[in-house]
Design an enzyme around this catalytic site. Sequence first.
Site, PDB file in Angstrom:
ATOM      1  N   GLY A  16       0.807  -1.218   0.000  1.00  0.00           N
ATOM      2  CA  GLY A  16       0.000   0.000   0.000  1.00  0.00           C
ATOM      3  C   GLY A  16       0.841   1.269   0.000  1.00  0.00           C
ATOM      4  N   CYS A 132      -2.554  10.620  10.512  1.00  0.00           N
ATOM      5  CA  CYS A 132      -1.549  11.538   9.945  1.00  0.00           C
ATOM      6  C   CYS A 132      -1.799  13.002  10.317  1.00  0.00           C
ATOM      7  CB  CYS A 132      -1.493  11.381   8.429  1.00  0.00           C
ATOM      8  SG  CYS A 132      -3.105  11.179   7.657  1.00  0.00           S
ATOM      9  N   GLN A 159      -5.782  18.535   3.329  1.00  0.00           N
ATOM     10  CA  GLN A 159      -5.164  17.208   3.287  1.00  0.00           C
ATOM     11  C   GLN A 159      -5.035  16.650   1.869  1.00  0.00           C
ATOM     12  OE1 GLN A 159      -7.255  16.194   7.526  1.00  0.00           O
ATOM     13  NE2 GLN A 159      -6.405  14.427   6.471  1.00  0.00           N
ATOM     14  N   HIS A 245       0.156  16.920   4.071  1.00  0.00           N
ATOM     15  CA  HIS A 245      -0.975  17.647   4.656  1.00  0.00           C
ATOM     16  C   HIS A 245      -0.499  19.001   5.192  1.00  0.00           C
ATOM     17  CE1 HIS A 245      -3.101  14.020   4.162  1.00  0.00           C
ATOM     18  NE2 HIS A 245      -3.159  13.581   5.400  1.00  0.00           N
ATOM     19  N   ASN A 318       2.417  13.253   4.952  1.00  0.00           N
ATOM     20  CA  ASN A 318       1.511  12.340   5.673  1.00  0.00           C
ATOM     21  C   ASN A 318       1.909  10.882   5.544  1.00  0.00           C
ATOM     22  OD1 ASN A 318       0.414  13.444   3.016  1.00  0.00           O
ATOM     23  ND2 ASN A 318      -0.637  11.474   3.114  1.00  0.00           N
TER      24      ASN A 318
HETATM   25  N1  NAP Z   1      -2.144   7.234   3.623  1.00  0.00           N
HETATM   26  C1  NAP Z   1      -1.837   7.924   4.706  1.00  0.00           C
HETATM   27  O1  NAP Z   1      -1.378   9.078   4.644  1.00  0.00           O
HETATM   28  C2  NAP Z   1      -2.024   7.305   6.067  1.00  0.00           C
HETATM   29  C3  NAP Z   1      -1.516   7.976   7.180  1.00  0.00           C
HETATM   30  C4  NAP Z   1      -1.688   7.426   8.468  1.00  0.00           C
HETATM   31  C5  NAP Z   1      -2.367   6.236   8.582  1.00  0.00           C
HETATM   32  N2  NAP Z   1      -2.867   5.609   7.491  1.00  0.00           N
HETATM   33  C6  NAP Z   1      -3.573   4.341   7.679  1.00  0.00           C
HETATM   34  O2  NAP Z   1      -2.720   3.292   7.196  1.00  0.00           O
HETATM   35  C7  NAP Z   1      -3.517   2.226   6.660  1.00  0.00           C
HETATM   36  C8  NAP Z   1      -3.041   1.939   5.235  1.00  0.00           C
HETATM   37  O3  NAP Z   1      -3.245   3.104   4.454  1.00  0.00           O
HETATM   38  P1  NAP Z   1      -2.693   3.258   2.968  1.00  0.00           P
HETATM   39  O4  NAP Z   1      -2.867   4.695   2.654  1.00  0.00           O
HETATM   40  O5  NAP Z   1      -1.363   2.618   2.833  1.00  0.00           O
HETATM   41  O6  NAP Z   1      -3.784   2.397   2.145  1.00  0.00           O
HETATM   42  P2  NAP Z   1      -3.619   1.614   0.747  1.00  0.00           P
HETATM   43  O7  NAP Z   1      -2.690   2.313  -0.153  1.00  0.00           O
HETATM   44  O8  NAP Z   1      -5.009   1.372   0.298  1.00  0.00           O
HETATM   45  O9  NAP Z   1      -2.945   0.217   1.181  1.00  0.00           O
HETATM   46  C9  NAP Z   1      -3.658  -0.749   1.921  1.00  0.00           C
HETATM   47  C10 NAP Z   1      -2.763  -1.950   2.170  1.00  0.00           C
HETATM   48  O10 NAP Z   1      -3.502  -2.880   2.966  1.00  0.00           O
HETATM   49  C11 NAP Z   1      -3.523  -4.141   2.296  1.00  0.00           C
HETATM   50  N3  NAP Z   1      -4.791  -4.835   2.581  1.00  0.00           N
HETATM   51  C12 NAP Z   1      -6.036  -4.450   2.288  1.00  0.00           C
HETATM   52  N4  NAP Z   1      -6.929  -5.388   2.692  1.00  0.00           N
HETATM   53  C13 NAP Z   1      -6.190  -6.388   3.231  1.00  0.00           C
HETATM   54  C14 NAP Z   1      -6.509  -7.652   3.791  1.00  0.00           C
HETATM   55  N5  NAP Z   1      -7.768  -8.081   3.887  1.00  0.00           N
HETATM   56  N6  NAP Z   1      -5.489  -8.447   4.216  1.00  0.00           N
HETATM   57  C15 NAP Z   1      -4.203  -8.034   4.109  1.00  0.00           C
HETATM   58  N7  NAP Z   1      -3.830  -6.840   3.589  1.00  0.00           N
HETATM   59  C16 NAP Z   1      -4.821  -6.034   3.158  1.00  0.00           C
HETATM   60  C17 NAP Z   1      -3.419  -3.804   0.817  1.00  0.00           C
HETATM   61  O11 NAP Z   1      -2.979  -4.949   0.106  1.00  0.00           O
HETATM   62  P3  NAP Z   1      -3.352  -5.163  -1.459  1.00  0.00           P
HETATM   63  O12 NAP Z   1      -2.260  -4.515  -2.259  1.00  0.00           O
HETATM   64  O13 NAP Z   1      -3.334  -6.649  -1.597  1.00  0.00           O
HETATM   65  O14 NAP Z   1      -4.689  -4.555  -1.701  1.00  0.00           O
HETATM   66  C18 NAP Z   1      -2.378  -2.692   0.887  1.00  0.00           C
HETATM   67  O15 NAP Z   1      -1.098  -3.242   1.054  1.00  0.00           O
HETATM   68  C19 NAP Z   1      -4.970   2.681   6.770  1.00  0.00           C
HETATM   69  O16 NAP Z   1      -5.531   2.174   7.950  1.00  0.00           O
HETATM   70  C20 NAP Z   1      -4.856   4.195   6.859  1.00  0.00           C
HETATM   71  O17 NAP Z   1      -5.955   4.773   7.521  1.00  0.00           O
HETATM   72  C21 NAP Z   1      -2.707   6.099   6.226  1.00  0.00           C
END
Ligand code: NAP
Length: 339
Positions: A16, A132, A159, A245, A318
């Site tokens: 992700g 974030c 954001q 952000h 972020n």
């Molecule tokens: N983006 C930010 O700025 C940020 C900041 C702080 C916190 N967060 C938090 O961090 C988390 C990830 O965010 P992201 O932005 O990286 O999202 P993302 O780009 O959508 O990535 C999600 C990741 O989770 C995996 N995943 C989804 N469903 C799954 C399952 N059932 N089993 C195992 N792995 C699974 C996905 O794998 P696949 O490739 O197989 O789909 C991918 O590796 C979220 O909870 C988000 O709220 C994000």
Amino acid sequence: MEKSVFKTVAVVGASGAVGRIILELLEEREFPAETFRFLSSARSAGTDLVFKNQDYVFEELTKDSFKGVDLVIASTPDDTAAEFLPYAVEAGAKVIDESGYWRMHEEVALVVPEINPEAALNAKGIIASPNCSTTQMVLAMKPLYDISPIRRVIVSTYQATSGAGLVGTEDLIHSSQARLQGEEYDYKVFKQPIAFNAIPQIGSHKQDGYTSEEMKMVNETRKILGDPNIMINATCVRIPVWNCHSESITIETETPISPEQAREAFAAFPGIEVIDDLETGQYPMPYNSDGSDEVYVGRIRKDISHPNGLTFWCVSDNLRKGAATNAVQIAELLNKHYK
Ligand SMILES: NC(=O)c1ccc[n+]([C@@H]2O[C@H](COP(=O)([O-])OP(=O)(O)OC[C@H]3O[C@@H](n4cnc5c(N)ncnc54)[C@H](OP(=O)(O)O)[C@@H]3O)[C@@H](O)[C@H]2O)c1
């Protein structure tokens, strides 16, 4: 290389937006471990990746994935973290989680290493990394709080789309191209058009007209600073910026803090950098903060509407300090402590 107490490290959600940066940081910062494993959902499982010049394959996360794993760094959607991370704790691993699911659970430590490292060291189970938008604000609040307790905060966020994951970024790119060409675009994550727009809703409706993102800023900040009395009023807005952000923050302290005092305190605090010269147009912007681990502050000035008020502008990546960097710093803290 530093010695590791963690022989096997599993990065969950490694494919992700946050997970990819976690991999970059583990490599860049030479996080010591003998074995690394990279887990994802069935969607990415089987896909190749290169880490430290070695070939790996994403493995599908299952409840049995954590056997023999010493440290888990997870960045998945909330429901995945809720379902699977208890298995990691049960298997005896230290667990650092980026999702929003566990942060406010009483037994879970919510940690920004520059502020409350002891919470990570005393944690029995999951250690959560904050949202974030919270992380950059609370880090900027801390040096001021140390001068005089903060009574009230008014914050508005601007954001980036990367906060909504990889698909958020894709939505920004494709919808902007479509809009410029006068074509329709079918959004994958955003419920309102993000191209050339500002959306004053991030997350679901939570309480009294506030969103889940806004209430995260309220509740997580109070938990990290250990002060349930700080009054916080947040408005969170998604804007068509790729990454980083921005936040406009006004604080009211018990006794006044001058802009000069604030500038000095910010500059002396780890993880904060001041860019502040309005005359020459020097201030933090998403454009010049991308890819960096710092929280940048600028536009530091007296709140002309309140004798104990101070206003500033704060920008941070972020995906880095708002997520991956904070999690890797927690991992480094644990490694150093248990060595
Ligand atoms: N983006 C930010 O700025 C940020 C900041 C702080 C916190 N967060 C938090 O961090 C988390 C990830 O965010 P992201 O932005 O990286 O999202 P993302 O780009 O959508 O990535 C999600 C990741 O989770 C995996 N995943 C989804 N469903 C799954 C399952 N059932 N089993 C195992 N792995 C699974 C996905 O794998 P696949 O490739 O197989 O789909 C991918 O590796 C979220 O909870 C988000 O709220 C994000």
